[in-house]
Design a protein around this motif. Structure first.
Motif, PDB file in Angstrom:
ATOM      1  N   GLU A 120      -5.613  -3.112   6.803  1.00  0.00           N
ATOM      2  CA  GLU A 120      -4.278  -3.556   6.390  1.00  0.00           C
ATOM      3  C   GLU A 120      -4.021  -5.004   6.813  1.00  0.00           C
ATOM      4  OE1 GLU A 120      -0.597  -2.868   4.495  1.00  0.00           O
ATOM      5  OE2 GLU A 120      -2.477  -1.779   4.480  1.00  0.00           O
ATOM      6  N   SER A 154      -5.956  -7.321   4.617  1.00  0.00           N
ATOM      7  CA  SER A 154      -5.327  -7.384   3.300  1.00  0.00           C
ATOM      8  C   SER A 154      -4.149  -8.360   3.314  1.00  0.00           C
ATOM      9  CB  SER A 154      -4.851  -5.997   2.884  1.00  0.00           C
ATOM     10  OG  SER A 154      -4.115  -6.049   1.709  1.00  0.00           O
ATOM     11  N   ASN A 204       1.769  -5.123  -2.233  1.00  0.00           N
ATOM     12  CA  ASN A 204       0.409  -5.618  -2.096  1.00  0.00           C
ATOM     13  C   ASN A 204      -0.326  -4.995  -0.919  1.00  0.00           C
ATOM     14  OD1 ASN A 204       0.412  -7.779  -4.221  1.00  0.00           O
ATOM     15  ND2 ASN A 204       2.218  -8.337  -3.033  1.00  0.00           N
ATOM     16  N   SER A 205       0.206  -3.935  -0.388  1.00  0.00           N
ATOM     17  CA  SER A 205      -0.390  -3.252   0.745  1.00  0.00           C
ATOM     18  C   SER A 205      -1.446  -2.256   0.274  1.00  0.00           C
ATOM     19  CB  SER A 205       0.704  -2.515   1.524  1.00  0.00           C
ATOM     20  OG  SER A 205       0.159  -1.814   2.590  1.00  0.00           O
ATOM     21  N   VAL A 206      -2.501  -2.123   1.048  1.00  0.00           N
ATOM     22  CA  VAL A 206      -3.548  -1.155   0.727  1.00  0.00           C
ATOM     23  C   VAL A 206      -3.041   0.256   0.980  1.00  0.00           C
ATOM     24  CG1 VAL A 206      -5.869  -0.389   1.321  1.00  0.00           C
ATOM     25  CG2 VAL A 206      -5.344  -2.816   1.259  1.00  0.00           C
TER      26      VAL A 206
END
Length: 137
Positions: free
Chosen positions: A37, A40, A114-116
């Motif tokens: 995270e 990312s 836009n977070s995994v």
């Protein structure tokens, strides 16, 4: 008698490895997911910086418009898979500003889009980057 004790030790320690694995696995998983995270979000921040730089370069070209500046940023953001981004040019009427004026482009994107992994630390965060150049024409 000593040989008799050595033979019994492996039988008594049979479940220790499984217990250690059960205790350490959740910690390792949280560290791994947190690292993914964080990487990312670092990638997102770098992408926003590149988009801000490319769009500010587009703004100092003669006869440019706010739409061309936003298009330059959106080309980078789309190619890198950033969603929910906003591009703000300040001052909004930069084309009419005299030479020597500072132009700033700020590009931002929500961490949640836009977070995994959703539901983590960056869901409530907004990541942004800006670039500033002087108008020379």
């Amino acid at each position: 008698m000593l040989t008799h004790l050595r033979k019994q030790r492996p039988h008594r320690r049979k479940g220790v490895a499984a217990a250690e694995f059960a205790v350490s696995l959740p910690i390792l998983l949280v560290l791994m997911i947190g690292t993914i995270e964080a990487c990312s979000m670092i990638y997102l921040k770098q992408t926003l910086s590149v988009a801000a730089y490319e769009s500010i370069r587009a703004s100092v070209v003669p006869n440019s418009s706010v739409a061309s500046v936003q298009d330059a940023a959106n080309a980078i953001l789309t190619s890198r898979g950033v969603s929910g981004s906003t591009v703000v040019v300040s001052p909004a009427d930069y084309a009419t500003q005299p030479a020597g004026s500072w132009i700033t482009v700020t590009v931002s994107a929500p961490g949640s889009a836009n977070s995994v992994i959703t539901g983590w630390y960056y869901d409530n965060q907004t990541v942004s980057a800006s670039a500033t150049m002087m108008k020379e024409f």
